[in-house]
Motif scaffolding. Structure first.
Motif, PDB file in Angstrom:
ATOM      1  N   TRP A 218       0.831  -1.203   0.000  1.00 25.70           N
ATOM      2  CA  TRP A 218       0.000   0.000   0.000  1.00 25.70           C
ATOM      3  C   TRP A 218       0.870   1.261   0.000  1.00 25.70           C
ATOM      4  N   GLU A 219       1.952   1.245   0.765  1.00 28.42           N
ATOM      5  CA  GLU A 219       2.864   2.394   0.777  1.00 28.42           C
ATOM      6  C   GLU A 219       3.411   2.666  -0.611  1.00 28.42           C
ATOM      7  N   MET A 220       3.787   1.609  -1.317  1.00 22.69           N
ATOM      8  CA  MET A 220       4.345   1.787  -2.656  1.00 22.69           C
ATOM      9  C   MET A 220       3.281   2.264  -3.642  1.00 22.69           C
ATOM     10  N   LEU A 221       2.068   1.710  -3.528  1.00 21.30           N
ATOM     11  CA  LEU A 221       1.014   2.043  -4.490  1.00 21.30           C
ATOM     12  C   LEU A 221       0.514   3.476  -4.327  1.00 21.30           C
ATOM     13  N   ARG A 222       0.543   4.009  -3.107  1.00 22.90           N
ATOM     14  CA  ARG A 222       0.046   5.365  -2.910  1.00 22.90           C
ATOM     15  C   ARG A 222       1.129   6.421  -3.147  1.00 22.90           C
ATOM     16  N   PHE A 223       2.344   5.991  -3.401  1.00 25.26           N
ATOM     17  CA  PHE A 223       3.441   6.926  -3.669  1.00 25.26           C
ATOM     18  C   PHE A 223       3.490   7.204  -5.168  1.00 25.26           C
ATOM     19  N   PRO A 224       3.323   8.447  -5.610  1.00 23.27           N
ATOM     20  CA  PRO A 224       3.262   8.737  -7.049  1.00 23.27           C
ATOM     21  C   PRO A 224       4.526   8.360  -7.807  1.00 23.27           C
ATOM     22  N   GLY A 225       5.656   8.368  -7.128  1.00 24.01           N
ATOM     23  CA  GLY A 225       6.898   8.018  -7.809  1.00 24.01           C
ATOM     24  C   GLY A 225       6.935   6.584  -8.302  1.00 24.01           C
ATOM     25  N   THR A 226       6.174   5.697  -7.663  1.00 18.92           N
ATOM     26  CA  THR A 226       6.153   4.296  -8.076  1.00 18.92           C
ATOM     27  C   THR A 226       5.617   4.156  -9.495  1.00 18.92           C
ATOM     28  N   TYR A 227       4.497   4.840  -9.783  1.00 20.35           N
ATOM     29  CA  TYR A 227       3.890   4.756 -11.111  1.00 20.35           C
ATOM     30  C   TYR A 227       4.775   5.421 -12.161  1.00 20.35           C
ATOM     31  N   ARG A 228       5.348   6.561 -11.796  1.00 23.27           N
ATOM     32  CA  ARG A 228       6.211   7.261 -12.751  1.00 23.27           C
ATOM     33  C   ARG A 228       7.470   6.455 -13.051  1.00 23.27           C
ATOM     34  N   LEU A 229       7.986   5.770 -12.021  1.00 26.74           N
ATOM     35  CA  LEU A 229       9.145   4.905 -12.218  1.00 26.74           C
ATOM     36  C   LEU A 229       8.803   3.750 -13.147  1.00 26.74           C
ATOM     37  N   ALA A 230       7.659   3.090 -12.889  1.00 31.64           N
ATOM     38  CA  ALA A 230       7.250   1.947 -13.711  1.00 31.64           C
ATOM     39  C   ALA A 230       7.028   2.358 -15.161  1.00 31.64           C
ATOM     40  N   LEU A 231       6.464   3.553 -15.366  1.00 31.13           N
ATOM     41  CA  LEU A 231       6.209   4.025 -16.721  1.00 31.13           C
ATOM     42  C   LEU A 231       7.514   4.385 -17.424  1.00 31.13           C
ATOM     43  N   ARG A 232       8.418   5.055 -16.697  1.00 32.61           N
ATOM     44  CA  ARG A 232       9.676   5.502 -17.299  1.00 32.61           C
ATOM     45  C   ARG A 232      10.548   4.332 -17.732  1.00 32.61           C
ATOM     46  N   TYR A 233      10.561   3.270 -16.924  1.00 31.89           N
ATOM     47  CA  TYR A 233      11.450   2.139 -17.210  1.00 31.89           C
ATOM     48  C   TYR A 233      10.656   0.875 -17.534  1.00 31.89           C
ATOM     49  N   ARG A 234       9.526   1.034 -18.224  1.00 37.70           N
ATOM     50  CA  ARG A 234       8.657  -0.114 -18.487  1.00 37.70           C
ATOM     51  C   ARG A 234       9.349  -1.185 -19.330  1.00 37.70           C
ATOM     52  N   GLY A 235      10.163  -0.756 -20.283  1.00 33.73           N
ATOM     53  CA  GLY A 235      10.857  -1.739 -21.118  1.00 33.73           C
ATOM     54  C   GLY A 235      11.840  -2.565 -20.312  1.00 33.73           C
ATOM     55  N   GLU A 236      12.656  -1.893 -19.498  1.00 37.00           N
ATOM     56  CA  GLU A 236      13.613  -2.603 -18.657  1.00 37.00           C
ATOM     57  C   GLU A 236      12.889  -3.444 -17.611  1.00 37.00           C
ATOM     58  N   GLY A 237      11.744  -2.937 -17.124  1.00 36.45           N
ATOM     59  CA  GLY A 237      10.968  -3.696 -16.140  1.00 36.45           C
ATOM     60  C   GLY A 237      10.475  -5.007 -16.707  1.00 36.45           C
ATOM     61  N   ILE A 238      10.025  -4.996 -17.953  1.00 37.26           N
ATOM     62  CA  ILE A 238       9.560  -6.234 -18.597  1.00 37.26           C
ATOM     63  C   ILE A 238      10.712  -7.210 -18.750  1.00 37.26           C
ATOM     64  N   ARG A 239      11.880  -6.697 -19.120  1.00 37.80           N
ATOM     65  CA  ARG A 239      13.041  -7.590 -19.266  1.00 37.80           C
ATOM     66  C   ARG A 239      13.436  -8.209 -17.925  1.00 37.80           C
ATOM     67  N   GLU A 240      13.331  -7.428 -16.850  1.00 40.97           N
ATOM     68  CA  GLU A 240      13.665  -7.973 -15.525  1.00 40.97           C
ATOM     69  C   GLU A 240      12.662  -9.048 -15.105  1.00 40.97           C
ATOM     70  N   LEU A 241      11.388  -8.838 -15.422  1.00 39.72           N
ATOM     71  CA  LEU A 241      10.383  -9.867 -15.121  1.00 39.72           C
ATOM     72  C   LEU A 241      10.692 -11.157 -15.878  1.00 39.72           C
ATOM     73  N   LEU A 242      11.092 -11.033 -17.127  1.00 36.51           N
ATOM     74  CA  LEU A 242      11.440 -12.221 -17.908  1.00 36.51           C
ATOM     75  C   LEU A 242      12.618 -12.950 -17.281  1.00 36.51           C
ATOM     76  N   ARG A 243      13.641 -12.181 -16.846  1.00 38.59           N
ATOM     77  CA  ARG A 243      14.797 -12.814 -16.222  1.00 38.59           C
ATOM     78  C   ARG A 243      14.423 -13.487 -14.907  1.00 38.59           C
ATOM     79  N   ALA A 244      13.392 -12.953 -14.221  1.00 37.15           N
ATOM     80  CA  ALA A 244      12.992 -13.512 -12.935  1.00 37.15           C
ATOM     81  C   ALA A 244      12.218 -14.806 -13.084  1.00 37.15           C
ATOM     82  N   PHE A 245      11.403 -14.912 -14.111  1.00 34.77           N
ATOM     83  CA  PHE A 245      10.492 -16.056 -14.208  1.00 34.77           C
ATOM     84  C   PHE A 245      10.847 -17.044 -15.319  1.00 34.77           C
ATOM     85  N   TRP A 246      11.759 -16.656 -16.212  1.00 31.15           N
ATOM     86  CA  TRP A 246      12.177 -17.570 -17.270  1.00 31.15           C
ATOM     87  C   TRP A 246      13.693 -17.757 -17.199  1.00 31.15           C
TER      88      TRP A 246
END
Length: 325
Positions: A218-246
Motif C-alpha cells: 500500500w505504501e508503494m502504491l500510494r506513492f506517485p513516484g512508483t507509477y512514474r518509475l514503472a512508466l519511465r522504465y517499463r521496457g527494462e521492467g519487462i526484461r527484468e520480469l522475464l529474467r525472474a520467471f524464465w
C-alpha cells in the motif's frame, strides 16, 4: 567488459572517471581481457587490480564485538515508533521504541511486543536501509523520497564450471539505472555467484519469491513516484520480469559475458533485497542521500557498494555531518 562498440564508448567514460578518482584503472584489449578471464567475451575491457570482495557477515560480527567492548549496546528486534528531536542543545533526542520479548524457554524472539518507554541520546545517526524513509518520517521530517525494495535473484555456478571465472566479471552498466546488471563474483567461501536481476519486491524484506506485505504494498502504491518509475522504465521492467520467471532469459543475460554457459551450469542461490530510494518524480537515486536536521543525521540512500564502503561512509559522516560534536 564491453561486448560491442556501443558499450566500448560507455567503458571509456568509466575509465576516465576512475582515473579522475585516482584508481589504478587499466584499459585492456579483447586479447588482454581473455588472458585475464579466458572464458569472457569482450571487445574491450578495463581491469582494476585492486578490486576485491569482503566477508561482510564477518565484518558485521567484528563491528558488533567492538561496539560491545567499547561499552555500547546492540538491541535486536527493536522498532522505532517515534523520534522526538531535542528542542535545545541541552535536551536529549528521545526515541520511542517497541521491542520484541525473548521467549525465555527457547531464547528466540517471541511474537509479543513490549513498549520500551524511551531511549535518549544527544546525537543520532540513522542508517536503516530498507526502513530509512520510515525513520525519517518518524522524526517528523518531510521527505519526497520513498524506499522501493527491489528483489535480486542470484544463481551460482555448479562446482565443475567454477573454473570459467577467475575473479570478478562485470558488464558495462547502463548509466540511466543504478543497477550493475548480471555479473560474476568469485566469493571468499568458495563458489561463483551469478546475478542479480532487479525487480519490484512486494515486501520490504521479501526474500521469498511470493512474499507480500499489504502495508508495504500500500505504501508503494500510494506513492506517485512508483507509477512514474514503472512508466519511465517499463521496457527494462519487462526484461527484468522475464529474467525472474524464465531461466532462459536470465541465462541469455549471463551468456553475453560468458557464451559457453548452459542452463545446467546455473544452480539457484539465495536472493537479496536492494533498498532503492525513489523520488516523487519517479527518479532512481544513484548517489548518497543524507538528511541532517539539528543533531540528527539520516542516511536515506546508500547505493552499492555501501556495505563494502561502510567504514568510509562512517568516516565521511563523522567528518562532514557531525562537525558540532
Amino acid at each position: 567488459a564491453a561486448v560491442d562498440d556501443f558499450e566500448k564508448e560507455r567503458l571509456m567514460a568509466l575509465w576516465e572517471r576512475g582515473k579522475s578518482h585516482g584508481l589504478n584503472v587499466q584499459k585492456v584489449s579483447a586479447h588482454e581481457a581473455r588472458s585475464l578471464e579466458p572464458a569472457v567475451c569482450a571487445k574491450a575491457g578495463i581491469w582494476i587490480p585492486e578490486t576485491g570482495i569482503i566477508d561482510y557477515p564477518e565484518v558485521a560480527r567484528t563491528l558488533a564485538d567492538l561496539i560491545v567492548k567499547k561499552g555500547g549496546h546492540i538491541y535486536l528486534g527493536t522498532h522505532v515508533k517515534r523520534i522526538v528531536p531535542g528542542l535545545s542543545v541541552g535536551d536529549p533526542i528521545r526515541l520511542e521504541v517497541l521491542r520484541k520479548q525473548k521467549d525465555r524457554a527457547s531464547s528466540k524472539m517471541a511474537s509479543q511486543i513490549d513498549e520500551v518507554n524511551e531511549v535518549k541520546t544527544y546525537a543520532l545517526v540513522a542508517a536503516a536501509g530498507l526502513w530509512s524513509d520510515h525513520l525519517l518520517r518518524a522524526a517528523g521530517l518531510s521527505s519526497e523520497i520513498q524506499i522501493i525494495p527491489f528483489r535480486g535473484m542470484y544463481a551460482r555456478l555448479r562446482r565443475e564450471r567454477e573454473t570459467l571465472v577467475r575473479g570478478l566479471i562485470y558488464p558495462v552498466p547502463n548509466p540511466e539505472l543504478p543497477f550493475l546488471g548480471v555479473h560474476f563474483t568469485r566469493v571468499l567461501r568458495g563458489g561463483v555467484h551469478v546475478g542479480p536481476n532487479a525487480m519490484f519486491a512486494l515486501k520490504r524484506e521479501g526474500y521469498e519469491r511470493w512474499s507480500i506485505d499489504l502495508r508495504d504494498l500500500w505504501e508503494m502504491l500510494r506513492f506517485p513516484g512508483t507509477y512514474r518509475l514503472a512508466l519511465r522504465y517499463r521496457g527494462e521492467g519487462i526484461r527484468e520480469l522475464l529474467r525472474a520467471f524464465w531461466p532462459s532469459a536470465f541465462l541469455r543475460s549471463a551468456r553475453r559475458l560468458l557464451p559457453d554457459l548452459t542452463n545446467d551450469d546455473l544452480l539457484p542461490e539465495a536472493p537479496g533485497i536492494r533498498a532503492q530510494a525513489v523520488t516523487r518524480h519517479g527518479a532512481l537515486l544513484d548517489d548518497f542521500y543524507i538528511v541532517r536536521s539539528g543533531r540528527m543525521v539520516h542516511i536515506v540512500n546508500a547505493p552499492s557498494p555501501a556495505a563494502t564502503a561502510a567504514l568510509a561512509i562512517a568516516e565521511y559522516v563523522v567528518e562532514k555531518e557531525l562537525t558540532w560534536l
